[in-house]
Scaffold this active site. Structure first.
Site, PDB file in Angstrom:
ATOM      1  N   GLY A 160       0.840  -1.194   0.000  1.00  0.00           N
ATOM      2  CA  GLY A 160       0.000   0.000   0.000  1.00  0.00           C
ATOM      3  C   GLY A 160       0.870   1.236   0.000  1.00  0.00           C
ATOM      4  O   GLY A 160       2.008   1.211  -0.475  1.00  0.00           O
ATOM      5  N   CYS A 161       0.367   2.307   0.556  1.00  0.00           N
ATOM      6  CA  CYS A 161       1.121   3.562   0.613  1.00  0.00           C
ATOM      7  C   CYS A 161       2.474   3.315   1.273  1.00  0.00           C
ATOM      8  O   CYS A 161       2.551   2.758   2.362  1.00  0.00           O
ATOM      9  CB  CYS A 161       0.333   4.612   1.390  1.00  0.00           C
ATOM     10  SG  CYS A 161       1.235   6.146   1.636  1.00  0.00           S
ATOM     11  N   PHE A 162       3.536   3.738   0.607  1.00  0.00           N
ATOM     12  CA  PHE A 162       4.877   3.429   1.112  1.00  0.00           C
ATOM     13  C   PHE A 162       5.297   4.254   2.322  1.00  0.00           C
ATOM     14  O   PHE A 162       6.250   3.913   3.003  1.00  0.00           O
ATOM     15  CB  PHE A 162       5.938   3.496   0.031  1.00  0.00           C
ATOM     16  CG  PHE A 162       5.931   4.682  -0.899  1.00  0.00           C
ATOM     17  CD1 PHE A 162       5.519   5.949  -0.522  1.00  0.00           C
ATOM     18  CD2 PHE A 162       6.366   4.508  -2.207  1.00  0.00           C
ATOM     19  CE1 PHE A 162       5.540   7.015  -1.409  1.00  0.00           C
ATOM     20  CE2 PHE A 162       6.398   5.576  -3.102  1.00  0.00           C
ATOM     21  CZ  PHE A 162       5.985   6.831  -2.694  1.00  0.00           C
TER      22      PHE A 162
END
Length: 180
Positions: free
Chosen positions: A28-30
């Site tokens: 997902g969002c890093f």
């Protein structure tokens, strides 16, 4: 609300830089994945970037279109004398829902898919063993892709250490396991 990130135990570790290994996790969002892994004891470095897409050196805006086929990914460089790939991968599964396809938390799109991208063929057996063990916890099939890394490009500087710079930033990752 200001996020209270756990302290980073790695600042007090002397790493043997000649024996570090690498693995790439897309979860997902890093931003949160990078902040989480940077605090796992034995991780020398964690860096945000874009992996396994079809374009060279994409921008964040291009990746967000889904047309580049890149996944937001964190490059993890670690000391196997301190933490094993098995333990790192178990940490990874502790911060994602591996049954989600192209999403984590509130983020949706192919760039938010989950994946484990290896550079060393000998890591495949360990990764697959963790995936198989993890599957026992879920009714739905695990959607996390496991494949060799064929490309990785650093994300823009403003994405690096994002939650350190922006403690109020959005994050789907739960840091509680690090406090144990």
């Amino acid at each position: 609300m200001k996020r209270n990130l756990p302290s980073n135990p790695n600042v007090n570790i002397t790493f043997d830089k000649n024996n570090l290994k690498e693995i790439y996790y897309a979860g997902g969002c890093f931003w949160g994945v990078e902040a989480y892994f940077s605090r796992v004891p034995g991780v020398y470095d964690a860096v945000s970037g874009y992996a396994n897409g079809i374009t060279e050196n994409p921008s964040y805006e291009e990746v967000c279109t889904g047309e580049t086929k890149h996944a937001e990914t964190v490059y993890v460089k670690y000391d196997p004398a301190i933490i094993s790939l098995l333990d790192l991968t178990e940490h990874f599964f502790g911060i994602i829902n591996p049954t989600y396809v192209n999403r984590q938390g509130n983020d949706k799109g192919s760039q938010y898919r989950s994946g484990i991208y290896f550079v060393d063929e000998e890591d495949v057996e360990t990764i697959k063993a963790v995936v198989q063990k993890e599957q026992e916890k879920w009714l739905e099939p695990i959607a996390t892709e496991v494949m060799g890394l064929h490309s990785f490009y650093l994300a823009e500087e403003y994405h690096q250490d994002y939650l350190e710079k922006n403690p109020n930033g959005y994050c789907h990752v739960n840091f509680d396991r690090l406090r144990e």
